[in-house]
Every structure is written in structure tokens, then in C-alpha cells.
Design a protein around this motif. Structure first.
Motif, mmCIF file in Angstrom:
data_model
loop_
_atom_site.group_PDB
_atom_site.id
_atom_site.type_symbol
_atom_site.label_atom_id
_atom_site.label_comp_id
_atom_site.label_asym_id
_atom_site.label_seq_id
_atom_site.Cartn_x
_atom_site.Cartn_y
_atom_site.Cartn_z
ATOM 1 N N PRO A 91 0.812 -1.220 -0.046
ATOM 2 C CA PRO A 91 -0.058 -0.016 0.007
ATOM 3 C C PRO A 91 0.880 1.205 -0.099
ATOM 4 N N ALA A 92 0.483 2.155 -0.727
ATOM 5 C CA ALA A 92 1.423 3.485 -0.752
ATOM 6 C C ALA A 92 0.382 4.361 -0.173
ATOM 7 N N HIS A 93 1.277 5.087 0.675
ATOM 8 C CA HIS A 93 0.498 6.362 1.577
ATOM 9 C C HIS A 93 1.212 7.633 0.861
ATOM 10 N N VAL A 94 0.561 8.512 0.259
ATOM 11 C CA VAL A 94 0.988 9.933 -0.101
ATOM 12 C C VAL A 94 0.925 10.829 0.815
ATOM 13 N N ILE A 95 1.964 11.437 1.256
ATOM 14 C CA ILE A 95 1.949 12.387 2.206
ATOM 15 C C ILE A 95 2.625 13.749 1.868
ATOM 16 N N PRO A 96 2.185 14.861 2.269
ATOM 17 C CA PRO A 96 2.842 16.067 1.945
ATOM 18 C C PRO A 96 4.417 16.194 2.206
ATOM 19 N N ALA A 97 5.197 16.640 1.151
ATOM 20 C CA ALA A 97 6.511 17.137 1.264
ATOM 21 C C ALA A 97 6.875 18.115 0.583
ATOM 22 N N SER A 98 8.107 18.720 0.894
ATOM 23 C CA SER A 98 8.608 19.883 0.044
ATOM 24 C C SER A 98 9.813 19.927 0.580
ATOM 25 N N LYS A 99 10.703 20.673 -0.665
ATOM 26 C CA LYS A 99 12.268 21.200 -0.544
ATOM 27 C C LYS A 99 12.188 22.442 0.019
#
Length: 422
Positions: A55-63
Motif C-alpha cells: 500500500p502506498a501512502h502519499v504524504i505532503p513534502a517539500s524542499k
């Protein structure tokens, strides 16, 4: 299955370089009876090759980048991702978090620290990436693909484990297959790729470089090349004008089979590319991406070039990008680029001629590449990961010790065994 079933979370950015080893580890842990989840970004959730059980869990991220004006929104995204990851860990109860690099790893590992979950990072390149560099002093173990990794602080050496870079099972299965027969009057099969989207510079220079070969060698060429969609017609015309048979496509589903058939590889020096070349044992001419962060692709070449398995050709930074418009400065730059491309083509031709002029030269180079392979990479990485929440650490590490010095010794011993076997 090895002992009790446990839960592990793998975190990786949405590129093949980060996700291919993550998928390989997921498959190995799943085969051992464990439950695995993936934390990634939108790209990673859609990348082909993800195992059905994962299962893939998409989470917010940023550089955060260099522009301070973007830092507040970047920090908010990271903290939102951290909160989502913490909720996942609360319900999933992982024994460890494994980070493979890329910006989604940042909030995932921050959450691991907050939840006091053991953590491991895996560095695919010969230069420690920025996210892995930030967490190197905070994680419980650092797994590397190369015996020498730049930007890795010596004070962290005690938790470094050389495991290698896991590759796809269909590629690893080719390791015990012999190098394809290459004889004086036989075909020379050349495979050219440039990553998932091809490399424009290779489309510009490889056809011309092959055309510069001595006629006796040029007439034996059989080329397979991956190109960008917008380049493929021009590349096909170049090969046709040189009377060189070439099969071109924007994507080859059977890339492992084509690698198995190839006598020579020409392409970039990404971590997954090097891992596959050394797993199978294929000679290569490598053109590192000049704008790669910290010039890590050039560093990736160091081991295979030293072993005689590859030749490296540097692409000047000035050839990156093609100027728009018809101003005098743009036209002058295009002329300068054309001159540099011509030199690159000559360099490629010269290296091919040196490597393929005699059958034994290519075979020796193939053996050199093969000796750099670490075919137990996924098993050794899984052993390291399994040491958290299960058996004692010393019982599961089988890569020559749990420190940098021992890991390097293990690599040398493994290469010696490979030479004995061959």
C-alpha cells in the motif's frame, strides 16, 4: 518466513532511483512474512513496478530551496507530512522506518524520531544525498551501495553497513548467465539509454560517434536506443543517414532482456544503472549527468571504472539546454554546443574502438564490471532492517561487520569470491 511477522514502513521519493530498491526490499520483506507499507509522493504512488501487496501512502513534502519566501509553505508541507506519518505509525506500529532518499523521506523520518521508532537510511549513490545527510547523525543505521561515500561524516562510521543497491529480480537472475559471445566477425550489440526519459545529449552524439568507427567495426553494429519522444524521428534519420541498423523506442518493456543481449552499454551513471550493469556484468561507456546534485553520477562511476568495467566521458556543463531564439548570442552558443557535441562523438567513437577492437577486451571489461556487483544487496539490507524489532543486530549482518571499516572489508572479500567463482 523468518520468525514473527513484523511491520515496516519504507519511505522514498517518487523517482525510479529511490523506488526500485525500495520495491525490491518490500518484496524481500514480504517474502519473509512481514507487512510493509510505502510512504511516498504522488509520482511514487503511480510509478510502474510497485508490488500489488504494497500500500502506498502519499504524504505532503517539500524542499525548502534557496528562496526564503518559499520556506514558510515548505515547512508547513513538511509538518503536515510529519503529522500524517505519525498517524500511520500509530495504527501500523512499525518495527522500523527505512528511508531511501527524496523529499517525502524528510517528514517520514521526522515522524519516526517523534514516535521513537528505529530508523535506517539507504544511500544509493556514492555521495550522501541531502535528506540522508541531514538524518545521518539521527538514524540507527546507514546502509550504503558503495564502499566510499562522499559527504558522509566519519563520526557516523560506526553505524555504516555496505550492502549494495538492490536491483530488479529479472536483472539479478541474469548474473550467472555468460557474457554473450562476441567474435571477430560477429555483431556488436550496443544498448543506449539515458534514464527513464532518455538523454538528449546521447541522441545528439551517439549516432555520429558510431558512424566514426572504422568500417570493419561499424558494419557489424546492431544498436538499440531509448530516446525522448520529441527526439526519436531525428535520431532515426541520423542512423539512416549513417546506414547503421538501429531499433529506437521511448520505452522498452523488456529492458532486462536487452541488457542480457548487449555487448556494450552507453548511458548515464545513475545508481540503478550502475547496480544493474555490475549485477549482470556489462561493459559500459558512461556519460554522467553534469547537473546531478553534488556531481554524484561521476562519483558513481569511480568503482566500476577503477575495476576496468567502464570508461567515463564527461559532458561539459555548457551543453546542458539549448538556447531559444535567434539572437547572435544564442546562435554563437549553438555553434559552440555543436563543436562540443562533435568532440563528445569523437570521444565515444575512440572509446568504443578501444573496447571492441578485440573480443577479449570486451570480455575482460565485462568481468571487471561483474566483480563490482553485490548480488546479495536486497538480502543484506533486509537482514539489517529485520534486526530492528527482532533478532540481535550482530546476528543478522552478513556484510563484513557493522562499521565502515568492516563493511569495506566485506566488500573486498565478496569481490574476491566473485573472481574465484568466475
Amino acid at each position: 518466513m523468518t520468525g514473527a511477522s513484523r511491520h515496516y514502513v519504507l519511505a522514498a521519493g517518487g523517482t525510479g532511483g529511490h523506488l526500485i530498491p525500495a520495491f525490491a526490499l518490500a518484496a524481500e520483506l514480504h517474502a519473509r512474512g512481514h507487512h510493509v507499507a510505502l510512504v511516498t509522493d504522488e509520482r511514487g504512488a503511480k510509478l510502474p513496478g510497485k508490488p500489488d501487496f504494497l500500500p502506498a501512502h502519499v504524504i505532503p513534502a517539500s524542499k525548502l530551496g534557496k528562496n526564503p519566501l518559499r520556506w514558510p509553505s515548505g515547512v508547513r508541507a513538511i509538518m503536515d507530512g510529519r503529522a500524517m506519518a505519525m498517524r500511520l505509525y500509530e495504527s501500523f506500529q512499525p518495527s522500523a522506518i527505512v528511508g531511501f532518499g527524496g523529499y517525502p523521506v524528510f517528514p517520514a523520518l521526522l515522524a519516526a524520531m517523534a514516535c521513537e521508532v528505529p530508523s535506517v537510511i539507504h544511500e544509493q549513490n556514492a555521495v550522501l544525498g541531502r535528506v540522508n545527510r541531514f538524518f545521518a547523525g539521527r538514524v540507527d543505521a546507514i546502509a550504503t551501495a558503495y564502499p566510499e561515500v562522499a559527504r558522509l561524516n566519519p563520526k557516523h562510521a560506526g553505524k555504516v553497513h555496505l550492502v549494495g543497491n538492490p536491483v530488479r529480480a529479472e536483472v539479478l537472475s541474469l548474473r550467472d548467465e555468460p557474457f554473450p559471445a562476441f567474435v571477430e566477425d560477429g555483431l556488436l550489440r550496443v544498448l543506449v539509454t539515458g534514464g527513464s526519459q532518455g538523454a538528449r545529449v546521447l541522441s545528439e552524439v551517439v549516432p555520429d560517434g558510431l558512424a566514426m568507427l572504422q568500417p570493419a567495426l561499424r558494419q557489424r553494429l546492431q544498436v538499440t536506443q531509448q530516446c525522448r519522444p520529441e527526439d526519436i524521428d531525428a535520431v532515426r534519420a541520423r542512423y539512416r543517414s549513417h546506414d547503421i541498423p538501429a531499433e529506437l523506442a521511448t520505452y522498452f518493456e523488456d529492458m532486462a532482456t536487452r541488457l542480457a543481449d548487449a555487448h556494450l552499454f552507453i548511458g548515464r551513471a545513475g545508481a540503478s544503472t550502475i547496480a544493474e550493469l555490475t549485477a549482470v556484468g556489462r561493459p559500459a561507456i558512461l556519460v554522467p549527468l553534469p547537473i546531478a546534485t553534488d556531481d554524484h553520477q561521476a562519483a558513481n562511476c569511480r568503482e566500476i571504472v577503477k575495476a576496468g568495467g567502464a570508461r567515463m566521458i564527461r559532458q561539459p556543463m555548457s551543453t546542458v539546454g539549448v538556447p531559444e531564439g535567434s539572437s547572435d548570442s544564442a546562435n554563437a552558443r549553438r555553434r559552440k554546443q555543436s563543436e562540443i557535441f562533435q568532440k563528445l562523438a569523437k570521444d565515444i567513437s575512440r572509446q568504443i574502438q578501444a573496447m571492441a577492437q578485440h573480443p577479449e577486451t570486451l570480455a575482460t571489461a565485462a568481468h571487471g564490471a561483474w566483480n563490482c556487483g553485490r548480488p546479495r544487496a536486497v538480502e543484506d539490507l533486509a537482514d539489517l532492517v529485520e534486526s530492528f524489532g527482532g533478532a540481535e543486530l550482530m546476528d543478522v549482518i552478513r556484510v563484513g561487520g557493522n562499521n565502515a571499516r568492516g563493511a569495506s572489508q566485506g566488500a573486498v572479500a565478496g569481490q574476491g569470491a566473485a573472481r574465484d567463482r568466475a
